[in-house]
Design an enzyme around this catalytic site. Structure first.
Site, mmCIF file in Angstrom:
data_model
loop_
_atom_site.group_PDB
_atom_site.id
_atom_site.type_symbol
_atom_site.label_atom_id
_atom_site.label_comp_id
_atom_site.label_asym_id
_atom_site.label_seq_id
_atom_site.Cartn_x
_atom_site.Cartn_y
_atom_site.Cartn_z
ATOM 1 C CG ASN A 7 12.147 18.949 -28.695
ATOM 2 O OD1 ASN A 7 11.067 18.360 -28.727
ATOM 3 N ND2 ASN A 7 12.356 19.986 -27.915
ATOM 4 C CG HIS A 10 6.573 18.466 -32.778
ATOM 5 N ND1 HIS A 10 5.557 19.312 -32.406
ATOM 6 C CD2 HIS A 10 7.605 19.247 -33.118
ATOM 7 C CE1 HIS A 10 5.967 20.560 -32.530
ATOM 8 N NE2 HIS A 10 7.210 20.553 -32.950
ATOM 9 C CG HIS A 43 9.293 22.190 -22.967
ATOM 10 N ND1 HIS A 43 9.022 23.350 -23.651
ATOM 11 C CD2 HIS A 43 9.095 22.482 -21.654
ATOM 12 C CE1 HIS A 43 8.689 24.302 -22.794
ATOM 13 N NE2 HIS A 43 8.711 23.788 -21.574
ATOM 14 C CD GLU A 70 13.600 22.321 -24.548
ATOM 15 O OE1 GLU A 70 12.423 22.739 -24.642
ATOM 16 O OE2 GLU A 70 14.304 22.107 -25.529
ATOM 17 C CB THR A 101 10.054 27.993 -26.168
ATOM 18 O OG1 THR A 101 9.796 26.656 -25.763
ATOM 19 C CG2 THR A 101 10.650 28.777 -25.029
ATOM 20 C CD GLU A 151 18.611 25.018 -26.540
ATOM 21 O OE1 GLU A 151 18.590 24.177 -25.609
ATOM 22 O OE2 GLU A 151 17.815 25.008 -27.498
ATOM 23 C CG HIS A 190 13.003 27.708 -30.914
ATOM 24 N ND1 HIS A 190 12.069 28.088 -31.832
ATOM 25 C CD2 HIS A 190 12.323 27.315 -29.815
ATOM 26 C CE1 HIS A 190 10.867 27.944 -31.307
ATOM 27 N NE2 HIS A 190 10.984 27.465 -30.085
HETATM 28 N N1 PXP Z 1 15.388 24.411 -27.883
HETATM 29 C C1 PXP Z 1 14.397 24.849 -27.068
HETATM 30 C C2 PXP Z 1 14.778 25.523 -25.788
HETATM 31 C C3 PXP Z 1 13.047 24.674 -27.410
HETATM 32 O O1 PXP Z 1 12.082 25.114 -26.582
HETATM 33 C C4 PXP Z 1 12.734 23.994 -28.606
HETATM 34 C C5 PXP Z 1 11.295 23.765 -28.978
HETATM 35 O O2 PXP Z 1 10.692 22.927 -28.076
HETATM 36 C C6 PXP Z 1 13.791 23.548 -29.426
HETATM 37 C C7 PXP Z 1 15.103 23.787 -29.045
HETATM 38 C C8 PXP Z 1 13.534 22.817 -30.707
HETATM 39 O O3 PXP Z 1 12.924 23.695 -31.598
HETATM 40 P P1 PXP Z 1 12.360 23.149 -32.973
HETATM 41 O O4 PXP Z 1 11.259 22.208 -32.666
HETATM 42 O O5 PXP Z 1 11.905 24.398 -33.669
HETATM 43 O O6 PXP Z 1 13.501 22.479 -33.673
#
Ligand code: PXP
Length: 252
Positions: A7, A10, A43, A70, A101, A151, A190
């Site tokens: 992801n 960031h 996202h 996302e 989220t 998920e 997450h």
């Molecule tokens: N999955 C979903 C649905 C999310 O919203 C996020 C955060 O944007 C993640 C995974 C990744 O989470 P993390 O950044 O805590 O690894």
């Protein structure tokens, strides 16, 4: 063992802090792929806090792996998905003032709306995943909504104390087995970190882990390519022995 979706939200957060052109998640995605990412996840929030429309459009054009978009199930976002045609859409809940989220979707309470949204997105040939808490009710509702995937929200597991982790891990295991038994394919994510990912990577039936924050944080010291390689290694060859006590028999 599961594959790894990286992801990149960031990266866009840093760019948006100054509203400049750098760092560019589109360029950084290449490094994630070189490091072994099996997919790129972004996202696109309604408030465009980090990822922008142009990022999604360019990622779709440039990445060699899979694009998992996302988004909230709003009219605007569904139109966007139909136009861009990512490799997967993961529907997530969105609240304006959240830091990230917060919980899974309440599919049970919004069944009709989410069924309609799911089938509209699927009509363009895009598989739909619903981000849900690992509970029977939400999984049953996700199947009723016609989702291809769920998920599983791993946040409760990630934030639990090491004493409570066996119970939360057992919930994820039971939820994975249940989802598979009703023909849902399973991703999870997450709050996963280099420290807590291995037991989740050992759960049979989870196909992909979506991980962002910890990889980008680690990249600040070792670089993104290496940070992704390190995570991929943990996911591919996780330690099988329990990192904490035996899980209870039934958890969800
Ligand atoms: N999955 C979903 C649905 C999310 O919203 C996020 C955060 O944007 C993640 C995974 C990744 O989470 P993390 O950044 O805590 O690894």
């Amino acid at each position: 063992m599961p594959s790894l979706g990286v992801n990149l939200d960031h990266i866009a957060n840093v760019r948006q802090a100054r509203l400049t052109k750098e760092p560019d998640p589109v360029q950084i995605a290449l490094l994630a792929e070189i490091g072994g990412a099996d997919g790129i996840t972004v996202h696109l929030r309604e408030d465009r806090r980090h990822i922008q429309d142009r990022d999604v459009e360019l990622l779709k054009e440039t990445i060699q792996t899979r694009l998992n978009l996302e988004m909230a199930a709003t009219e605007e976002m569904i139109e966007m998905a139909l136009q861009i045609v990512p490799d997967m859409v993961t529907l997530v809940p969105e609240k304006r003032n959240e830091i990230t989220t917060e919980g899974g979707l309440d599919v049970q309470a919004n069944l009709q709306f989410l069924s309609e949204s799911t089938s509209r997105i699927q009509s363009a040939g895009i598989p739909v995943s619903l981000f849900v808490d690992p509970t029977h009710n939400q999984l049953e509702a996700a199947a009723k909504a016609g989702a291809n995937w769920v998920e599983l929200h791993t946040g409760d597991y990630a934030t639990a104390s090491w004493t409570d982790k066996p119970l939360k891990l057992a919930k994820l295991k039971e939820a994975t087995a249940m989802a598979r038994s009703i023909d849902l394919r399973v991703n999870a994510g997450h709050g996963l970190t280099y420290q807590n990912v291995e037991p989740v990577a050992c759960i049979k039936g989870i196909e992909e882990l979506n991980i962002g924050h910890t990889i980008i944080a680690r990249a600040l010291t070792v670089g993104l390519k290496e940070a992704v390689q390190e995570m991929k290694q943990l996911i591919r060859t996780p330690r099988e022995e329990p990192l904490f006590g035996d899980p209870p028999k039934s958890a969800i």
